[in-house]
Every structure is written in C-alpha cells, then in structure tokens.
Design an enzyme around this catalytic site. Structure first.
Site, PDB file in Angstrom:
ATOM      1  N   ARG A   1      24.301  47.153 -62.337  1.00 42.74           N
ATOM      2  CA  ARG A   1      25.366  46.368 -61.682  1.00 42.74           C
ATOM      3  C   ARG A   1      24.823  45.202 -60.881  1.00 42.74           C
ATOM      4  O   ARG A   1      25.542  44.263 -60.553  1.00 42.74           O
ATOM      5  CB  ARG A   1      26.162  47.271 -60.720  1.00 42.74           C
TER       6      ARG A   1
ATOM      7  N   GLU B   1      19.787  47.717 -47.641  1.00 47.08           N
ATOM      8  CA  GLU B   1      20.230  47.730 -46.247  1.00 47.08           C
ATOM      9  C   GLU B   1      19.604  46.524 -45.558  1.00 47.08           C
ATOM     10  O   GLU B   1      18.400  46.514 -45.292  1.00 47.08           O
ATOM     11  CB  GLU B   1      19.815  49.036 -45.561  1.00 47.08           C
TER      12      GLU B   1
ATOM     13  N   GLN C   1      24.973  39.156 -31.290  1.00 46.21           N
ATOM     14  CA  GLN C   1      25.563  37.950 -31.882  1.00 46.21           C
ATOM     15  C   GLN C   1      24.912  37.691 -33.237  1.00 46.21           C
ATOM     16  O   GLN C   1      23.687  37.778 -33.366  1.00 46.21           O
ATOM     17  CB  GLN C   1      25.349  36.732 -30.955  1.00 46.21           C
TER      18      GLN C   1
ATOM     19  N   ASN D   1      24.645  34.749 -36.247  1.00 45.43           N
ATOM     20  CA  ASN D   1      24.886  33.330 -36.532  1.00 45.43           C
ATOM     21  C   ASN D   1      24.664  33.062 -38.003  1.00 45.43           C
ATOM     22  O   ASN D   1      23.808  33.696 -38.633  1.00 45.43           O
ATOM     23  CB  ASN D   1      23.917  32.448 -35.733  1.00 45.43           C
TER      24      ASN D   1
ATOM     25  N   ARG E   1      15.992  22.366 -38.595  1.00 43.70           N
ATOM     26  CA  ARG E   1      16.610  22.765 -37.310  1.00 43.70           C
ATOM     27  C   ARG E   1      15.523  23.367 -36.426  1.00 43.70           C
ATOM     28  O   ARG E   1      14.805  24.259 -36.846  1.00 43.70           O
ATOM     29  CB  ARG E   1      17.726  23.782 -37.558  1.00 43.70           C
TER      30      ARG E   1
ATOM     31  N   HIS F   1      13.676  25.741 -31.373  1.00 43.08           N
ATOM     32  CA  HIS F   1      14.579  26.084 -30.272  1.00 43.08           C
ATOM     33  C   HIS F   1      14.227  27.421 -29.610  1.00 43.08           C
ATOM     34  O   HIS F   1      13.703  28.315 -30.255  1.00 43.08           O
ATOM     35  CB  HIS F   1      16.015  26.222 -30.796  1.00 43.08           C
TER      36      HIS F   1
ATOM     37  N   LYS G   1      15.377  37.309 -32.318  1.00 39.39           N
ATOM     38  CA  LYS G   1      16.163  36.902 -33.494  1.00 39.39           C
ATOM     39  C   LYS G   1      15.630  37.594 -34.742  1.00 39.39           C
ATOM     40  O   LYS G   1      14.412  37.713 -34.909  1.00 39.39           O
ATOM     41  CB  LYS G   1      16.077  35.378 -33.694  1.00 39.39           C
TER      42      LYS G   1
ATOM     43  N   HIS H   1      11.777  28.694 -32.252  1.00 34.13           N
ATOM     44  CA  HIS H   1      12.077  28.983 -33.662  1.00 34.13           C
ATOM     45  C   HIS H   1      12.729  27.795 -34.343  1.00 34.13           C
ATOM     46  O   HIS H   1      13.569  27.099 -33.746  1.00 34.13           O
ATOM     47  CB  HIS H   1      13.026  30.199 -33.737  1.00 34.13           C
TER      48      HIS H   1
ATOM     49  N   TYR I   1      21.235  34.940 -38.847  1.00 32.49           N
ATOM     50  CA  TYR I   1      20.320  35.639 -37.941  1.00 32.49           C
ATOM     51  C   TYR I   1      21.077  36.386 -36.864  1.00 32.49           C
ATOM     52  O   TYR I   1      22.120  35.957 -36.385  1.00 32.49           O
ATOM     53  CB  TYR I   1      19.260  34.713 -37.332  1.00 32.49           C
TER      54      TYR I   1
ATOM     55  N   ASP J   1      17.637  17.320 -31.550  1.00 35.49           N
ATOM     56  CA  ASP J   1      16.280  17.778 -31.875  1.00 35.49           C
ATOM     57  C   ASP J   1      15.276  16.627 -31.964  1.00 35.49           C
ATOM     58  O   ASP J   1      14.073  16.838 -31.777  1.00 35.49           O
ATOM     59  CB  ASP J   1      16.291  18.563 -33.192  1.00 35.49           C
TER      60      ASP J   1
HETATM   61  C1  LIG Z   1      23.163  28.124 -31.408  1.00 37.49           C
HETATM   62  C2  LIG Z   1      24.679  28.033 -31.160  1.00 37.49           C
HETATM   63  C3  LIG Z   1      25.349  26.845 -31.289  1.00 37.49           C
HETATM   64  N1  LIG Z   1      26.674  26.772 -31.057  1.00 37.49           N
HETATM   65  C4  LIG Z   1      27.358  25.482 -31.230  1.00 37.49           C
HETATM   66  C5  LIG Z   1      26.811  24.347 -30.387  1.00 37.49           C
HETATM   67  C6  LIG Z   1      26.994  23.132 -31.275  1.00 37.49           C
HETATM   68  O1  LIG Z   1      28.280  22.565 -31.082  1.00 37.49           O
HETATM   69  C7  LIG Z   1      26.935  23.676 -32.676  1.00 37.49           C
HETATM   70  C8  LIG Z   1      25.598  23.413 -33.367  1.00 37.49           C
HETATM   71  O2  LIG Z   1      24.575  23.847 -32.478  1.00 37.49           O
HETATM   72  P1  LIG Z   1      23.060  23.464 -32.725  1.00 37.49           P
HETATM   73  O3  LIG Z   1      22.969  22.030 -33.119  1.00 37.49           O
HETATM   74  O4  LIG Z   1      22.277  23.873 -31.526  1.00 37.49           O
HETATM   75  O5  LIG Z   1      22.697  24.351 -33.981  1.00 37.49           O
HETATM   76  P2  LIG Z   1      21.255  24.630 -34.582  1.00 37.49           P
HETATM   77  O6  LIG Z   1      20.428  23.396 -34.497  1.00 37.49           O
HETATM   78  O7  LIG Z   1      21.430  25.249 -35.908  1.00 37.49           O
HETATM   79  O8  LIG Z   1      20.663  25.682 -33.540  1.00 37.49           O
HETATM   80  C9  LIG Z   1      20.024  26.857 -33.972  1.00 37.49           C
HETATM   81  O9  LIG Z   1      18.756  26.512 -34.512  1.00 37.49           O
HETATM   82  C10 LIG Z   1      17.965  27.611 -34.940  1.00 37.49           C
HETATM   83  C11 LIG Z   1      16.645  27.070 -35.420  1.00 37.49           C
HETATM   84  C12 LIG Z   1      17.852  28.679 -33.933  1.00 37.49           C
HETATM   85  O10 LIG Z   1      16.839  29.349 -33.794  1.00 37.49           O
HETATM   86  C13 LIG Z   1      19.098  29.018 -33.176  1.00 37.49           C
HETATM   87  O11 LIG Z   1      18.833  29.845 -32.066  1.00 37.49           O
HETATM   88  C14 LIG Z   1      19.869  27.794 -32.766  1.00 37.49           C
HETATM   89  O12 LIG Z   1      19.180  27.139 -31.711  1.00 37.49           O
HETATM   90  O13 LIG Z   1      27.166  25.081 -32.582  1.00 37.49           O
HETATM   91  C15 LIG Z   1      27.386  27.883 -30.691  1.00 37.49           C
HETATM   92  O14 LIG Z   1      28.628  27.810 -30.491  1.00 37.49           O
HETATM   93  N2  LIG Z   1      26.755  29.084 -30.587  1.00 37.49           N
HETATM   94  C16 LIG Z   1      25.409  29.201 -30.806  1.00 37.49           C
HETATM   95  O15 LIG Z   1      24.847  30.337 -30.708  1.00 37.49           O
END
Ligand SMILES: Cc1cn([C@H]2C[C@H](O)[C@@H](COP(=O)(O)OP(=O)(O)O[C@H]3O[C@@H](C)C(=O)[C@@H](O)[C@H]3O)O2)c(=O)[nH]c1=O
Length: 184
Positions: A23, A28, A46, A48, A58, A61, A71, A118, A131, A169
């Site tokens: 299939r 897991e 949380q 993401n 990206r 951070h 993470k 990261h 993540y 960034d």
């Molecule tokens: C990270 C994050 C962002 N946001 C919002 C803020 C912003 O308007 C939008 C996009 O955020 P960013 O540009 O910071 O997204 P991004 O650049 O993808 O940030 C992420 O990068 C990777 C590498 C990581 O390790 C994460 O921890 C996080 O920092 O999402 C949340 O609502 N919750 C969250 O946990």
C-alpha cells in the site's frame, strides 16, 4: 536505537523505522515513549509548518532564554540543507556549525537542543518543512545570525547569490557581534 549522535552534545538524528508494504509505507514520525527511551524527553507545545521554493534560505534563528526552544525538524516534501550553530557558552562545540540533508525521501529528523541557532535552505523545487517546538513563539525573544557569516562558512547547498532571504534575515549580525544568554 533510532537515534544517532552528531558529535555535538545533545544534537541527535532520529531515523524512524519505516514499514513498507504493497500500500505504501507507515512510520511513527514522533512517539514520546520512543524519545524518552532514547533520553529525549521534551514537552512539545507548538508545531510549525512552512512551504518554500528552491533557494529559499530561512535563518539562522533562535529564541533567547527563558523562551529558548528545542526543535525537532523534518521534511514532508522535498529536500533541505538544515544547519545549526552551537551558541551554548562552555560547550565543546561552541561556535561550530553542523549541516545535514533532511528530505521526504530519507525521513531523517534533527533534534536541535536549546541554545542552537537554526536555519535551512531548500535544494528541491519546493519543500514543506515541519518542526515541533517545546516552547511557544515569543517575538520579543527572537535573535539570529547572518547565514553567510564567513566565520561559520556554512555550505547551504545552493548558490548564495540567488538565495531568497527575508528582509529580516538579511540584516542579522555576525556570530561575533551577537549577544545571547545560552549556557552549556
Ligand atoms: C516562527 C513564527 C513566526 N510566526 C509569524 C511571524 C511572521 O509574521 C511570520 C513569518 O515568520 P518568520 O519570517 O520569522 O518565519 P521563518 O523565517 O520561517 O522563521 C523560522 O525559521 C526557522 C529557520 C526556525 O528555526 C524557526 O524557529 C523560525 O524562526 O510568521 C508565528 O506566528 N509563529 C512562529 O512561531
């Protein structure tokens, strides 16, 4: 044990057992008991998910204490080069970077402890990255390091001249200019 070491204390790779049949496959992607048995006990609060196209980069951070996040990174579709930098003062790998290819195909996951910066770059046409985090997003605690810091020399697997990077960034400081509060 489905966990392997990276040479960086606490930074481990999880490789799930994949059950394939006519299939398709089953595995897991996360099991708290398996992680606990492997010494990886976290209260993930949380999840993401982000979709990106080729060349999107990206990071790097982190969130400062007391909002630092462990993470657990995995790729649902496509491939990425995932990169981390150890920022824990006193760690034997302080200031060093580690990279790994994570993909939907290899199903590897990287467990990134608190105190690491990261980031990732997309090396497939598109990538869907997911993540788990053991601490909530806290905008006021966000910090970062510029992805092309020569002191780190990270090979992101893409042509950096064409990297797609957020405005936020692009103005991150170098490691040498960063202030943070992580201890090993
Ligand atoms: C990270 C994050 C962002 N946001 C919002 C803020 C912003 O308007 C939008 C996009 O955020 P960013 O540009 O910071 O997204 P991004 O650049 O993808 O940030 C992420 O990068 C990777 C590498 C990581 O390790 C994460 O921890 C996080 O920092 O999402 C949340 O609502 N919750 C969250 O946990």
């Amino acid at each position: 044990m489905p966990f392997s070491e990276t040479g960086f204390p606490g930074l481990v790779i999880y490789e799930p057992t994949v059950f394939g049949d006519h299939r398709g496959y089953f595995f897991e992607s996360y099991n708290a008991n398996t992680f606990r048995a492997g010494g990886q006990e976290y209260n993930f609060v949380q999840d993401n998910q982000a979709r990106s196209t080729y060349g999107v980069l990206r990071g790097l951070h982190y969130q400062l204490e007391p909002h630092a996040q462990t993470k657990l990174i995995r790729v649902l579709e496509g491939s990425i080069i995932d990169a981390v930098v150890d920022l824990r003062k006193g760690s034997p790998t302080y200031g060093k970077s580690y990279t790994i290819e994570l993909s939907a195909a290899n199903k590897l996951q990287l467990l990134v402890p608190k105190g690491f910066a990261h980031g990732y770059a997309v090396i497939s046409e598109t990538a869907e990255v997911m993540y788990k985090c053991d601490n909530f997003y806290h905008k006021g605690s966000e910090g970062g390091i510029i992805y092309n810091d020569p002191a780190l020399g990270i090979d992101w697997g893409i042509d950096l001249d064409k990297a797609l990077v957020s405005e936020k960034d692009l103005v991150l400081p170098k490691l040498a200019d960063v202030t943070h509060n992580f201890v090993f």
